[in-house]
Design a protein around this motif. Structure first.
Motif, PDB file in Angstrom:
ATOM      1  N   MET A   1       1.199 -16.020  -5.646  1.00  0.00           N
ATOM      2  CA  MET A   1       2.540 -15.634  -4.792  1.00  0.00           C
ATOM      3  C   MET A   1       2.746 -15.328  -3.684  1.00  0.00           C
ATOM      4  O   MET A   1       2.246 -15.227  -3.061  1.00  0.00           O
ATOM      5  CB  MET A   1       2.039 -14.159  -5.579  1.00  0.00           C
ATOM      6  N   PRO A   3       5.271 -13.155  -0.709  1.00  0.00           N
ATOM      7  CA  PRO A   3       5.400 -12.100  -0.709  1.00  0.00           C
ATOM      8  C   PRO A   3       7.018 -11.790  -0.586  1.00  0.00           C
ATOM      9  O   PRO A   3       7.705 -13.041  -0.425  1.00  0.00           O
ATOM     10  CB  PRO A   3       5.031 -11.811   1.282  1.00  0.00           C
ATOM     11  N   GLU A   4       7.550 -10.911  -1.095  1.00  0.00           N
ATOM     12  CA  GLU A   4       9.093 -11.010  -1.513  1.00  0.00           C
ATOM     13  C   GLU A   4       9.467 -10.214  -0.126  1.00  0.00           C
ATOM     14  O   GLU A   4       9.151 -10.323   0.621  1.00  0.00           O
ATOM     15  CB  GLU A   4       9.779  -9.674  -2.361  1.00  0.00           C
ATOM     16  N   THR A  98       3.401  -1.580  -4.475  1.00  0.00           N
ATOM     17  CA  THR A  98       4.719  -1.909  -4.436  1.00  0.00           C
ATOM     18  C   THR A  98       5.927  -0.761  -3.967  1.00  0.00           C
ATOM     19  O   THR A  98       6.972  -0.916  -3.998  1.00  0.00           O
ATOM     20  CB  THR A  98       5.383  -1.998  -5.611  1.00  0.00           C
ATOM     21  N   THR A 116      -0.921 -11.342  -1.269  1.00  0.00           N
ATOM     22  CA  THR A 116      -0.198 -11.968  -2.161  1.00  0.00           C
ATOM     23  C   THR A 116       0.994 -11.339  -1.657  1.00  0.00           C
ATOM     24  O   THR A 116       1.992 -12.198  -1.568  1.00  0.00           O
ATOM     25  CB  THR A 116      -0.456 -11.086  -3.542  1.00  0.00           C
ATOM     26  N   THR A 117       1.297 -10.200  -2.192  1.00  0.00           N
ATOM     27  CA  THR A 117       2.712  -9.421  -1.841  1.00  0.00           C
ATOM     28  C   THR A 117       2.768  -8.803  -0.469  1.00  0.00           C
ATOM     29  O   THR A 117       3.914  -7.519  -0.189  1.00  0.00           O
ATOM     30  CB  THR A 117       3.273  -8.612  -2.772  1.00  0.00           C
ATOM     31  N   HIS A 119       3.685  -7.850   3.632  1.00  0.00           N
ATOM     32  CA  HIS A 119       4.838  -8.022   3.515  1.00  0.00           C
ATOM     33  C   HIS A 119       4.895  -8.826   5.559  1.00  0.00           C
ATOM     34  O   HIS A 119       4.916  -9.047   6.044  1.00  0.00           O
ATOM     35  CB  HIS A 119       5.987  -6.940   4.659  1.00  0.00           C
TER      36      HIS A 119
END
Length: 227
Positions: A1, A3-4, A98, A116-117, A119
C-alpha cells in the motif's frame, strides 16, 4: 500500500525541530519560539514522560507559536494530543493511525520496507549522537543516501546534524530535510542557529544558475567535436 498523497508542503522538510526540555537552555516554549523565528516551520514534540494533561497543554502552547507562521506541530507517539499529526516509533503501532500526517522513525532497510500509509520517515543516526543510542554505528551520508533510495516516502535525516555543512551533505544525499535536537535545544541563540541551518538547506535545494557564457554539458558547443 502506498501512502495517501498529501498537499504540497504538507510533508516535513527543511529544518525540523525535535524537543527535549531536559537539555534545553531555556524554557522549551521560548527555545522553540526562537527556532521558529529563525525559519523552522516544523516541530516534533517529544517529552513523552510528561502526564498527558501537561503534555497536551505544552502542545497547545507550541501550536500557538507555530500558528503565526503557518507551521505544524507533530506529536511523538500515537496520541496526537488534540491535533492531527503524529510521529511513530519503529516498533509500532502497525498499521499506522489515519491522521492527516503520520511519520515514523526508521534505522534500516527492513524498517523502511514496513512503511505503508506513513507520509514520511526519519532515518537515523546519520552522525554520532547521544540521543539515539542502541541503533548501531552512524550511517554517514553514504548510508543515508542508500536508505533514501529504498524508502517509499520522503526522508528526514536525523542524528548528530548540527552544522550547516552537515545539513548541506544530507540534502545532497537526497533527504527532504533534517531533524535537529541538540544543536537547537542547547543553542545560546536558537534563532541564529536555526537561521544558519535553514539557510544551508535553502541554498542546497536552490538550483545554481549557470555562469554567464557557460554552456550546458550537453550543449553542442560545449564539446570540441562537431556533429
Amino acid at each position: 500500500m502506498t501512502p495517501e498523497r498529501v498537499p504540497p508542503g504538507a510533508v516535513p522538510s527543511g529544518v525540523v525541530v525535535l524537543t527535549d526540555r531536559r537539555v534545553a537552555r531555556g524554557a522549551l516554549d521560548q527555545v522553540v519560539a526562537g527556532a521558529v523565528a529563525g525559519g523552522a516551520r516544523w516541530v516534533v514534540l517529544r517529552e513523552k514522560d510528561l502526564p498527558r494533561a501537561e503534555r497536551a497543554a505544552l502542545a497547545a502552547d507550541l501550536r500557538s507559536i507555530l500558528a503565526d507562521v503557518a507551521g505544524t506541530l507533530i506529536v511523538a507517539g500515537p496520541d496526537p494530543l488534540d491535533g492531527d499529526a503524529v510521529h511513530l516509533p519503529a516498533a509500532g503501532p502497525y498499521p499506522p493511525p489515519t491522521h492527516r500526517l503520520v511519520g515514523r522513525s526508521c534505522h534500516n532497510g527492513t524498517e523502511l520496507n514496513r512503511l505503508t500509509t506513513e507520509h514520511y520517515a526519519t532515518v537515523s543516526p546519520v552522525h554520532p549522537t547521544g540521543t539515539k543510542p542502541g541503533y548501531g554505528p552512524p550511517l554517514g551520508t553514504k548510508g543515508l543516501h542508500e536508505l533514501i533510495q529504498v524508502s517509499p516516502t520522503p526522508v528526514l535525516a536525523l542524528g548528530g546534524v548540527e552544522t550547516p555543512e552537515q545539513v548541506t551533505a544530507c540534502i545532497q544525499a537526497g533527504a527532504a530535510g533534517v531533524a535537529v535536537l541538540g544543536a537547537l535545544m542547547r543553542a545560546k541563540d536558537p534563532t541564529r542557529t536555526a537561521a544558519s541551518l535553514t539557510r544551508a538547506f535553502q541554498e542546497a535545494v536552490t538550483p545554481k544558475p549557470l555562469k554567464p557564457g557557460a554552456e550546458s554539458a550537453r550543449s553542442p558547443t560545449a564539446t570540441k567535436e562537431g556533429p
